[in-house]
Design an enzyme around this catalytic site. Structure first.
Site, short mmCIF file in Angstrom:
data_model
loop_
_atom_site.label_atom_id
_atom_site.label_comp_id
_atom_site.label_asym_id
_atom_site.label_seq_id
_atom_site.Cartn_x
_atom_site.Cartn_y
_atom_site.Cartn_z
N SER A 169 -7.70 -9.47 -3.88
CA SER A 169 -7.50 -7.98 -3.87
C SER A 169 -8.60 -7.29 -3.38
O SER A 169 -9.88 -7.42 -3.38
CB SER A 169 -7.58 -7.41 -5.49
N ASP A 317 1.58 -3.79 0.66
CA ASP A 317 2.24 -2.46 0.63
C ASP A 317 3.47 -2.32 1.21
O ASP A 317 4.22 -1.27 0.91
CB ASP A 317 1.37 -1.33 0.71
C1 S3P Z 1 -6.09 -1.42 -1.24
C2 S3P Z 1 -5.87 -2.61 -1.32
C3 S3P Z 1 -4.58 -3.08 -1.79
C4 S3P Z 1 -3.41 -2.20 -1.57
C5 S3P Z 1 -3.84 -0.60 -2.00
C6 S3P Z 1 -4.96 -0.28 -1.14
C7 S3P Z 1 -7.36 -0.91 -0.51
O1 S3P Z 1 -4.64 -3.19 -3.21
O2 S3P Z 1 -2.17 -2.48 -2.38
O3 S3P Z 1 -2.63 0.09 -1.33
O4 S3P Z 1 -7.51 0.21 0.04
O5 S3P Z 1 -8.40 -1.73 -0.72
P1 S3P Z 1 -5.29 -4.83 -3.81
O6 S3P Z 1 -6.17 -5.02 -2.77
O7 S3P Z 1 -5.85 -4.38 -5.03
O8 S3P Z 1 -3.93 -5.55 -3.81
#
Ligand code: S3P
Length: 430
Positions: A169, A317
């Site tokens: 993540s 996403d």
């Molecule tokens: C994001 C990371 C992603 C993505 C979110 C934006 C970011 O989430 O789904 O829309 O800006 O770091 P995760 O890293 O928790 O999967």
């Protein structure tokens, strides 16, 4: 039905050029780094979607002056030391990125604050950041032992940690990096798979230091950052809706200039190429930390593929709109290892499987993804966004190929990441 949006169906083709709005992830980070850096930061092509406006509002609550001048956002950075204890609760709205990254910043600041958000935020797991931030020394509490908002945090002088991230993540990684920049000592984070690296690139842009190699990130502590100019590229996650539309609507040819092409985000391009789409990518700015380029796409005959493993974070996403794409590919598309979809703005596996079935798709949910059998003729129906911007936009694209009327409930949520989405889509209809 009264407030449902009736969408265009079986259009004759999509043609033209769309400059999609600025990248959401990079816009959030530009405000955050601008606020904690010393001196002024000017952000060009900032995304004025509701999520990024929530980030601005939260930093205003902490005494940071932020204004728009001639279409650019100016952030008058305070440095870490002069952010102020907020008098009001910090309201993150629908934004998971604001919640998690801001917790990382707050962990090292010597004051108390409380974070709340909307009904969707209240269901999203936060222990993945609050647990490791406690290891740095921050005092954090929240519903269910720090799992859910409202979350309260009292930052302090924090100490570096070594930590293996249990989930891939970028939000968790970025929260921990933001804490590590303020900590005493060098922190070491290990990711299970590479995720978007906008935070790391931005640290260097703001004059800081971070070292990444083979999924291991080392962050020296006690860093002071310096305000700068940030050019936000177009959001590839917003471009994805038009890339899919261009591929599945007959007689289409679309051009998308100035799209961000950071390789940690381009999984959608790889998927379109593997499915056999007529897609072309022209990179523009070699040398800039965030690559950009022009993508063109034309109506295509597609075939099903498997999407799994390390690919998933590069297109997380985009999976709802990829599910729609797969309904128009011959054969089966299998999406695996994507259980993270269940903890996004809504449970995106349930949401997209239910709504696309409503329109006649052959799609089934699995424990960690979905299986889609194509190619199917979609039909009209009544669908809903589940108050999730990416589900809403996916269904609007689905309507373009349905052979009956599609009514979309709760479409306003597109404002989260793409306020002009419906106007831009209309401009391409022949
Ligand atoms: C994001 C990371 C992603 C993505 C979110 C934006 C970011 O989430 O789904 O829309 O800006 O770091 P995760 O890293 O928790 O999967």
């Amino acid at each position: 039905m009264k407030n449902d949006l009736k969408l265009s169906r079986q259009v004759q083709g999509l043609n033209g050029s769309i400059t999609v709005p600025g990248d959401k992830s990079i816009s959030h980070r530009a405000v955050m780094f601008g606020a904690v850096a010393n001196g002024e930061t000017v952000i060009h092509n900032f995304l004025k979607g509701e999520d990024c406006l929530s980030t601005i509002q939260c930093f205003k609550e902490m005494g940071v002056e932020i204004e728009e001048k001639h279409g650019k956002i100016h952030v008058y950075g305070k440095g870490w030391d002069r952010l102020r204890e907020p008098v009001n609760i910090l309201n993150v709205g629908n934004s998971g990125t604001t919640t998690r990254l801001m917790l990382g910043i707050l962990a090292g600041l010597p004051f108390h604050s409380v974070i709340i958000g909307d009904d969707s935020i209240a269901k999203r797991p936060m222990k993945r950041v609050t647990e490791p931030l406690k290891k740095f020394g921050a005092v954090i509490d929240g519903r269910d032992d720090g799992q859910y908002t409202p979350i309260s945090i009292r930052g302090t002088s924090i100490e570096a940690i070594e930590y293996d991230l249990p989930v891939a993540s970028a939000q968790v990684k970025s929260a921990l990096i933001l804490a590590a920049l303020q900590a005493k000592g060098t922190s070491v984070l290990v990711e299970p798979a590479p995720t978007r690296n906008h935070t790391e690139l931005m640290i260097e842009q703001f004059g800081g230091e971070v070292h990444s190699k083979n999924n291991t990130i080392r962050i020296p502590g006690n860093q002071q950052l310096k305000g700068t100019n940030v050019f936000v590229p177009g959001d590839i996650s917003s471009a994805a809706f038009f890339l899919v539309a261009g591929a599945i609507v007959p007689n289409s040819k679309l051009e998308l200039p100035l799209v961000g092409l950071n390789p940690t985000r381009t999984g959608i391009i790889n998927v379109l190429e593997r499915m056999g789409a007529n897609i072309n990518v022209q990179e523009q700015n070699e040398g800039q930390s965030e690559k950009t380029g022009t993508i063109t796409i034309e109506s295509s005959s597609l075939k099903g593929i498997e999407i799994s493993g390390n690919m998933i974070p590069t297109l997380i996403d985009e999976l709802p709109v990829i599910a729609l794409l797969a309904t128009q590919a011959t054969g089966s598309t299998i999406i695996k290892n994507a259980e993270e979809l269940k903890v996004k703005e809504t449970n995106r596996i349930d949401a997209i499987v239910n709504e696309l079935k409503e329109l006649g798709a052959e799609i089934e949910a699995t424990d960690d993804g979905m299986i889609i059998h194509g190619k199917t003729q979609l039909h009209g129906g009544k669908v809903k966004s589940w108050h999730d911007h990416r589900i809403g936009m996916t269904l609007a694209i689905a309507a373009l190929i349905a052979d009956g009327d599609v009514y979309l409930k709760d479409h306003e949520c597109v404002k989260i990441s793409y306020p002009e989405f419906f106007a831009d889509l209309k401009s391409l209809l022949q």
